[in-house]
Design a protein around this motif. Structure first.
Motif, PDB file in Angstrom:
ATOM      1  N   SER A  20       0.814  -1.210   0.000  1.00 41.08           N
ATOM      2  CA  SER A  20       0.000   0.000   0.000  1.00 41.08           C
ATOM      3  C   SER A  20       0.854   1.269   0.000  1.00 41.08           C
ATOM      4  N   TYR A  21       0.189   2.386  -0.079  1.00 42.83           N
ATOM      5  CA  TYR A  21       0.838   3.690  -0.058  1.00 42.83           C
ATOM      6  C   TYR A  21       1.716   3.835   1.183  1.00 42.83           C
ATOM      7  N   ILE A  22       1.220   3.398   2.310  1.00 39.30           N
ATOM      8  CA  ILE A  22       1.969   3.532   3.567  1.00 39.30           C
ATOM      9  C   ILE A  22       3.317   2.822   3.476  1.00 39.30           C
ATOM     10  N   GLU A  23       3.338   1.582   2.977  1.00 41.12           N
ATOM     11  CA  GLU A  23       4.596   0.852   2.869  1.00 41.12           C
ATOM     12  C   GLU A  23       5.548   1.501   1.865  1.00 41.12           C
ATOM     13  N   LYS A  24       5.013   2.089   0.823  1.00 41.91           N
ATOM     14  CA  LYS A  24       5.847   2.679  -0.221  1.00 41.91           C
ATOM     15  C   LYS A  24       6.430   4.025   0.182  1.00 41.91           C
ATOM     16  N   GLN A  25       5.861   4.687   1.160  1.00 40.14           N
ATOM     17  CA  GLN A  25       6.280   6.031   1.537  1.00 40.14           C
ATOM     18  C   GLN A  25       7.179   6.069   2.776  1.00 40.14           C
ATOM     19  N   GLY A  26       7.812   4.963   3.135  1.00 32.52           N
ATOM     20  CA  GLY A  26       8.771   4.957   4.231  1.00 32.52           C
ATOM     21  C   GLY A  26       8.162   4.921   5.616  1.00 32.52           C
ATOM     22  N   TYR A  27       6.967   4.380   5.727  1.00 33.80           N
ATOM     23  CA  TYR A  27       6.345   4.240   7.033  1.00 33.80           C
ATOM     24  C   TYR A  27       6.764   2.919   7.668  1.00 33.80           C
ATOM     25  N   VAL A  28       6.790   2.893   8.990  1.00 32.89           N
ATOM     26  CA  VAL A  28       7.069   1.683   9.758  1.00 32.89           C
ATOM     27  C   VAL A  28       5.971   1.548  10.808  1.00 32.89           C
ATOM     28  N   TYR A  29       5.987   0.463  11.536  1.00 37.12           N
ATOM     29  CA  TYR A  29       4.931   0.181  12.502  1.00 37.12           C
ATOM     30  C   TYR A  29       5.527   0.131  13.902  1.00 37.12           C
ATOM     31  N   ILE A  30       4.830   0.768  14.841  1.00 41.23           N
ATOM     32  CA  ILE A  30       5.267   0.753  16.236  1.00 41.23           C
ATOM     33  C   ILE A  30       4.073   0.420  17.124  1.00 41.23           C
ATOM     34  N   THR A  31       4.381  -0.029  18.327  1.00 41.94           N
ATOM     35  CA  THR A  31       3.344  -0.252  19.322  1.00 41.94           C
ATOM     36  C   THR A  31       3.490   0.803  20.413  1.00 41.94           C
ATOM     37  N   GLU A  32       2.454   0.938  21.188  1.00 43.14           N
ATOM     38  CA  GLU A  32       2.401   1.960  22.227  1.00 43.14           C
ATOM     39  C   GLU A  32       3.568   1.864  23.209  1.00 43.14           C
ATOM     40  N   THR A  33       3.884   0.654  23.645  1.00 42.63           N
ATOM     41  CA  THR A  33       4.926   0.488  24.664  1.00 42.63           C
ATOM     42  C   THR A  33       6.183  -0.188  24.137  1.00 42.63           C
ATOM     43  N   GLY A  34       6.257  -0.452  22.841  1.00 41.67           N
ATOM     44  CA  GLY A  34       7.393  -1.163  22.273  1.00 41.67           C
ATOM     45  C   GLY A  34       8.656  -0.328  22.211  1.00 41.67           C
ATOM     46  N   THR A  35       9.772  -1.013  22.124  1.00 38.27           N
ATOM     47  CA  THR A  35      11.071  -0.341  22.066  1.00 38.27           C
ATOM     48  C   THR A  35      11.715  -0.452  20.693  1.00 38.27           C
ATOM     49  N   VAL A  36      11.028  -1.088  19.733  1.00 39.61           N
ATOM     50  CA  VAL A  36      11.549  -1.245  18.378  1.00 39.61           C
ATOM     51  C   VAL A  36      10.482  -0.849  17.367  1.00 39.61           C
ATOM     52  N   TYR A  37      10.908  -0.620  16.109  1.00 39.42           N
ATOM     53  CA  TYR A  37       9.955  -0.398  15.027  1.00 39.42           C
ATOM     54  C   TYR A  37       9.980  -1.603  14.100  1.00 39.42           C
ATOM     55  N   HIS A  38       8.901  -1.775  13.367  1.00 37.50           N
ATOM     56  CA  HIS A  38       8.746  -2.931  12.484  1.00 37.50           C
ATOM     57  C   HIS A  38       8.549  -2.459  11.051  1.00 37.50           C
ATOM     58  N   LYS A  39       9.250  -3.078  10.122  1.00 44.82           N
ATOM     59  CA  LYS A  39       9.089  -2.760   8.706  1.00 44.82           C
ATOM     60  C   LYS A  39       7.890  -3.492   8.116  1.00 44.82           C
TER      61      LYS A  39
END
Length: 125
Positions: A20-39
């Motif tokens: 999707s657009y989000i994946e193509k535009q350099g977005y990553v995924y995070i959780t509220e309390t997480g210490t890492v980001y996810h591609k």
């Protein structure tokens, strides 16, 4: 008289579409309390497969990496009696399904906005 049954199966849309657009535009995924980001939104750290078991069996349980399970500090699982909950890829067991250690509130953010979070060891390479 004619009898008729109608069945519907619906899955809620969570806003994610692979490629999707989000994946193509350099977005990553995070959780509220997480210490890492996810591609990847499909990362197993984000998509938890929760299982239930008996606390008396926890010493014999192993995760998918053959690691042991330890009590969750958040829900005081050390004092659990009866049913426990754990994930296939995790290393903690929980006394309650409502434990925040089993919850994932996922947000898509730009990579430049992740702060001090590092990349996920599974999907962030």
């Amino acid at each position: 008289m004619i009898s008729q049954t109608e069945r519907v199966r619906i899955k809620g849309w969570n806003g994610y579409q692979q490629g999707s657009y989000i994946e193509k535009q350099g977005y990553v995924y995070i959780t509220e309390t997480g210490t890492v980001y996810h591609k990847s939104y499909q990362c197993t750290h984000l998509k938890l497969a929760i299982r239930a078991g008996n606390v008396s069996d926890v010493a014999d349980l192993r995760n998918e990496y053959q690691g042991k399970y330890y009590p969750c500090e958040k829900c005081k699982a050390k004092s659990a009696s009866g049913m426990i909950y754990y994930t296939v890829s995790g290393d903690r067991y929980h006394a309650s399904l409502g434990c925040s250690g089993l919850k994932r509130n996922i947000r898509a953010v730009k990579l430049s906005e992740v702060g001090g979070r590092g990349a996920c060891s599974r999907c962030g390479r």
